[in-house]
Scaffold this motif. Structure first.
Motif, PDB file in Angstrom:
ATOM      1  N   ARG A   1       0.921  -1.056   0.183  1.00  0.00           N
ATOM      2  CA  ARG A   1       0.075   0.375  -0.028  1.00  0.00           C
ATOM      3  C   ARG A   1       0.867   1.096  -0.116  1.00  0.00           C
ATOM      4  N   ASN A   2       2.131   0.857   1.214  1.00  0.00           N
ATOM      5  CA  ASN A   2       2.621   2.566   0.727  1.00  0.00           C
ATOM      6  C   ASN A   2       3.806   2.303  -0.852  1.00  0.00           C
TER       7      ASN A   2
ATOM      8  N   ALA B   1       0.177   4.197  -2.704  1.00  0.00           N
ATOM      9  CA  ALA B   1       0.482   5.564  -2.568  1.00  0.00           C
ATOM     10  C   ALA B   1       1.411   6.569  -3.563  1.00  0.00           C
TER      11      ALA B   1
ATOM     12  N   LEU C   1      -0.257   7.035  -7.127  1.00  0.00           N
ATOM     13  CA  LEU C   1      -0.435   7.873  -6.947  1.00  0.00           C
ATOM     14  C   LEU C   1      -0.083   8.574  -7.081  1.00  0.00           C
TER      15      LEU C   1
ATOM     16  N   LEU D   1       1.676  10.862  -3.922  1.00  0.00           N
ATOM     17  CA  LEU D   1       1.342  10.326  -2.398  1.00  0.00           C
ATOM     18  C   LEU D   1       3.283  10.931  -1.558  1.00  0.00           C
ATOM     19  N   PRO D   2       3.594  11.899  -1.369  1.00  0.00           N
ATOM     20  CA  PRO D   2       4.620  12.744  -0.739  1.00  0.00           C
ATOM     21  C   PRO D   2       5.128  11.275  -0.028  1.00  0.00           C
ATOM     22  N   ARG D   3       6.528  11.052   0.434  1.00  0.00           N
ATOM     23  CA  ARG D   3       7.216  10.049   0.724  1.00  0.00           C
ATOM     24  C   ARG D   3       7.385  10.092   1.859  1.00  0.00           C
ATOM     25  N   ALA D   4       8.506   9.159   3.066  1.00  0.00           N
ATOM     26  CA  ALA D   4       8.237   9.413   4.532  1.00  0.00           C
ATOM     27  C   ALA D   4       7.282   9.789   5.178  1.00  0.00           C
ATOM     28  N   GLY D   5       7.399  10.022   6.262  1.00  0.00           N
ATOM     29  CA  GLY D   5       6.666  10.103   7.114  1.00  0.00           C
ATOM     30  C   GLY D   5       5.634   9.242   7.995  1.00  0.00           C
ATOM     31  N   ARG D   6       6.547   7.992   8.506  1.00  0.00           N
ATOM     32  CA  ARG D   6       5.811   6.693   8.558  1.00  0.00           C
ATOM     33  C   ARG D   6       5.847   6.271  10.344  1.00  0.00           C
TER      34      ARG D   6
ATOM     35  N   ARG E   1       3.287  18.780   7.599  1.00  0.00           N
ATOM     36  CA  ARG E   1       3.104  18.049   6.400  1.00  0.00           C
ATOM     37  C   ARG E   1       2.130  17.782   6.208  1.00  0.00           C
TER      38      ARG E   1
ATOM     39  N   GLY F   1      -0.754  13.633   3.167  1.00  0.00           N
ATOM     40  CA  GLY F   1      -0.406  12.488   1.972  1.00  0.00           C
ATOM     41  C   GLY F   1       0.738  11.260   2.664  1.00  0.00           C
ATOM     42  N   GLU F   2       1.241  12.148   3.772  1.00  0.00           N
ATOM     43  CA  GLU F   2       2.044  11.402   4.256  1.00  0.00           C
ATOM     44  C   GLU F   2       2.652  10.338   5.598  1.00  0.00           C
ATOM     45  N   PHE F   3       0.914  10.635   5.820  1.00  0.00           N
ATOM     46  CA  PHE F   3       0.869   9.476   6.883  1.00  0.00           C
ATOM     47  C   PHE F   3       0.054   8.178   6.276  1.00  0.00           C
ATOM     48  N   GLN F   4       1.037   7.085   6.991  1.00  0.00           N
ATOM     49  CA  GLN F   4      -0.092   5.463   6.352  1.00  0.00           C
ATOM     50  C   GLN F   4      -1.059   5.680   5.990  1.00  0.00           C
TER      51      GLN F   4
ATOM     52  N   LYS G   1      -2.422   7.146   3.406  1.00  0.00           N
ATOM     53  CA  LYS G   1      -2.206   6.655   1.751  1.00  0.00           C
ATOM     54  C   LYS G   1      -2.843   5.190   1.581  1.00  0.00           C
TER      55      LYS G   1
END
Lengths: 375, 337
Positions: free
Chosen positions: A360-361, A364, A368, A370-375, B233, B236-239, B242
């Motif tokens: 899913r990451n 995304a 799609l 969407l911006p990376r990081a911010g896990r 931020r 869309g950075e949040f899983q 996503k």
């Protein structure tokens, strides 16, 4: 590209006829136990004799240069016939595509024919105790020595490694190696000096995978796949295949959904519309996967990260389909049998080949945007 | 068989997308919702000029169809831009009339042949807007106040429809009327068969429209999640965000091939079953995308004034239109057993 389904009918008929004559009347013992593993290896040999074990490969390696459409049709017939599970699947689906991309002619000639015949069964050795979803944190090492490499460390969750002959996977080569850099992709015999394997019982107790310990295991240069240090790139060229159509082809789900519809006919309570709806959904989704497969092979561009969409879809379909079958069976649903074996196998799907959360990451971020990081 | 669109079909879809983007459908939707149909009728004409309606009318009845793959391509774009009006109903009427004009039991002897021909020709060129009810599955006619022709198929009888009071839908651009049967226009078993053909064509068009609605909602949600910032931020950075959006894509990506596959099955014995499979998947995928879009947008998505909420509401309304998912699942299972 236009797919001419009628043109492959003769091929379909040939495969169907052969399977009708050869598929064992009583199912083989589970391929996850020693006796079943041997029986499935013998079946691979029989398939190979008919040049049906690796239809999409070039003839020189034991295939018949089948087109992607013919391969999809082969798979439909194979599973519709209730033919045995493929004990060679990890070699055929995961290693062979890597070799076709990165292997030397010598490696192709040496490895592929014995893979096609079932003489050598391959196990994937990627995961480690500290490197599951985060594969790039793997720690097992390959140290340069004269004429080759010495492997040390540990791999785990290696499917079919309890009984397989050879393994393959990425190792960390050199102290400067970090994350995705400096990995080397290697093949090694599982009975090599210094390899210890410990079978692991999966959730139903069957030793379907193993952990592997490496203690100064020597691997000659000729068993390095691709350029040393480029192992991440080599490995990733496999994951597209693993998550795309090849690992779990539409035919597998079409056959299972048809059997589910048969089960519904036998066990249906017409008043139970909730269960009927789940049968309908499993059938509809198996058709969707088939059509998506035809769409995929009609396209000329690389599917790339979109393969992650497939992986989520088939793995969740597999679980839902088998859950529905167990619910239809009612009190018999917990009893040992083909549906239960399929259910246990399906439960692993959302975990292996990159967990569905990782997929899913990937969707995304890479599909799609969407911006990376911010896990 | 072509499991992907060919260059010409892709161009058709792209052309419609461009036409609709330039037309600015939100204003048209709001007019239509207020009962002012002029801008909607003008857009209807432009779409007809681009061929959207002629492809639903059989060649024998003065159209260029039926071309089911082109039809689903067009309806995908109609959904993507939430175009208001009884498009699926009109192509269903085209299928119904085509069936009666081609087959026995209609036309001659009923005194309606010339009228049917005129309606078909009017539909093909965009002059005639039609609606219909197919009780019991579809008891209401959509936008009867905007339609030139309203029909009702009641068992073996095709009748002129007499619409009752307009009722508001969750989707402000849809208004529904109960329909009672007026003059009998045709009767006999062929009418029943024509009604089934109309249902299948309408459900297929609606399925394609739903995938388009869902796709637009996914796109606008991705855009919003990239722009909207919280906790310093983009959300869309949040899983958690996503994974919602990835799930919406998975659903839509597997509904689309079913819609295409059903269009390819037109004329085969599996057509009705495959249309039902497509409608189930499209309804569920579009509705899931709508719920995710609402959640990702937060409060703004729950407002009447924010344009994407027009799509969110349409997804739910179309979910049940042209047969609920439960009805279509039942049809799939009965085709298999």
């Amino acid at each position: 590209m236009d797919l001419d389904l009628s043109s492959v009918e003769p091929f379909r008929a040939e495969v169907r006829d052969w399977l009708r004559a050869h598929v064992p009347a009583t199912p083989l013992p589970s391929l996850e136990v020693e006796e079943g593993f041997a029986a499935h290896r013998a079946w691979e040999h029989e398939l190979h004799e008919a040049r049906l074990s690796v239809v999409s490969w070039p003839a020189r390696y034991g295939g018949r240069d089948a087109s992607p459409l013919e391969w999809l049709i082969f798979e439909e017939e194979y599973y519709a016939a209730g033919a045995p599970g493929r004990v060679s699947q990890n070699g055929i689906n995961l290693l062979a595509p890597t070799l076709f991309n990165h292997g030397t002619p010598e490696q192709l000639d040496r490895v592929l024919p014995s893979m096609a015949s079932g003489e050598v069964i391959w196990a994937q050795a990627w995961s480690e105790p500290g490197a599951g979803s985060d594969l790039a944190s793997l720690r097992a090492t390959a140290t340069r020595v004269d004429g080759g490499w010495l492997l040390n460390g540990q791999k785990t969750w290696s499917s079919r490694a309890a009984f397989a002959d050879w393994g393959f996977g990425p190792f960390r080569a050199g102290p400067e190696a970090e994350r995705h850099r400096g990995l080397t992709y290697l093949m090694f015999p599982l009975d090599a000096k210094g390899v210890t394997r410990r079978p692991i019982g999966r959730i139903d107790g069957k030793p379907a995978f193993a952990e592997l310990f490496f203690d100064d295991v020597f691997v000659p240069d000729r068993d390095v796949i691709g350029t040393p240090g480029e192992g991440w790139r080599v490995a990733m060229s496999t994951t597209g295949n693993e998550r795309g159509l090849t690992l779990r082809s539409p035919g597998r789900f079409l056959a299972a959904a048809d059997r589910l519809v048969d089960l519904w006919k036998e066990h249906a309570d017409p008043a139970d519309t909730a269960l009927r709806d789940r049968v309908a959904d499993a059938w509809i989704k198996s058709r969707a996967y088939r059509l998506k497969g035809f769409e995929t092979i009609s396209r000329t561009e690389d599917v790339g990260a979109e393969s992650s969409i497939n992986k989520i879809f088939w793995s969740e379909l597999d679980v839902a389909l088998h859950e529905t079958a167990l619910d239809l069976l009612g009190p018999d649903g917990e009893l040992d049998g083909e549906w239960l074996e399929g259910y246990v196998f399906a439960l692993a799907g959302p975990i292996y080949a990159g967990t569905n959360e990782i997929q899913r990451n990937v969707i995304a971020e890479r599909v799609l945007g969407l911006p990376r990081a911010g896990r | 068989m072509k499991f992907i669109l060919d260059a010409e079909q892709r161009l058709f879809g792209d052309t419609l997308h461009k036409l609709l983007a330039e037309a600015g459908t939100p204003a048209v939707i709001r007019d239509w919702s207020a009962g002012a149909h002029d801008s909607g009728r003008a857009l209807w004409r432009s779409l007809a000029d681009a061929g959207v309606l002629a492809i639903a009318v059989p060649e024998s009845a003065g159209g260029a169809g039926p071309l089911p793959v082109e039809l689903v391509t067009a309806f995908h774009e109609l959904g993507r831009h939430a175009v208001p009006g009884p498009f699926a109903e009109t192509v269903a009427v085209a299928a119904l009339l085509g069936h009666l004009q081609d087959g026995p039991g209609g036309g001659p002897g009923t005194g309606s042949d010339a009228e049917f021909g005129a309606w078909s020709a009017g539909i093909a060129e965009g002059a005639t807007v039609a609606s219909l009810a197919l009780p019991p599955a579809m008891p209401y006619a959509l936008d009867a106040d905007a339609a030139d022709v309203v029909l009702v198929v009641d068992g073996d009888e095709l009748r002129a429809g007499v619409p009752g009071e307009l009722r508001a839908s969750l989707d402000p651009a849809r208004r529904l009327s109960s329909v009672t049967g007026g003059d009998v226009l045709a009767s006999g078993p062929a009418v029943r068969a024509a009604g089934e053909a109309a249902y299948d064509m309408g459900a297929l068009a609606c399925a394609a429209q739903l995938v388009g609605v869902g796709r637009a909602l996914l796109d606008v949600s991705v855009e919003y999640a990239t722009a909207r910032r919280q906790f310093g931020r983009p959300i869309g950075e949040f899983q958690a965000v996503k994974h919602h959006l990835a799930d919406a894509l998975v659903g839509l990506e597997y509904a689309r091939p079913l819609v295409h596959g059903a269009a390819l099955a037109y004329g085969s014995p599996d057509f009705a079953r495959d249309v039902s499979a497509a409608k189930v998947a499209a309804s569920e995928a579009a509705y899931a995308a709508a719920k995710i879009a609402l959640q990702v947008h937060g409060a703004i998505g729950y407002t009447d004034e924010y344009d994407p909420s027009l799509w969110i509401r349409k997804a739910r309304a179309l979910h049940a239109a042209w047969g609920s998912p439960a009805a279509h699942r039942a049809r799939v299972v009965s085709a298999l057993t």
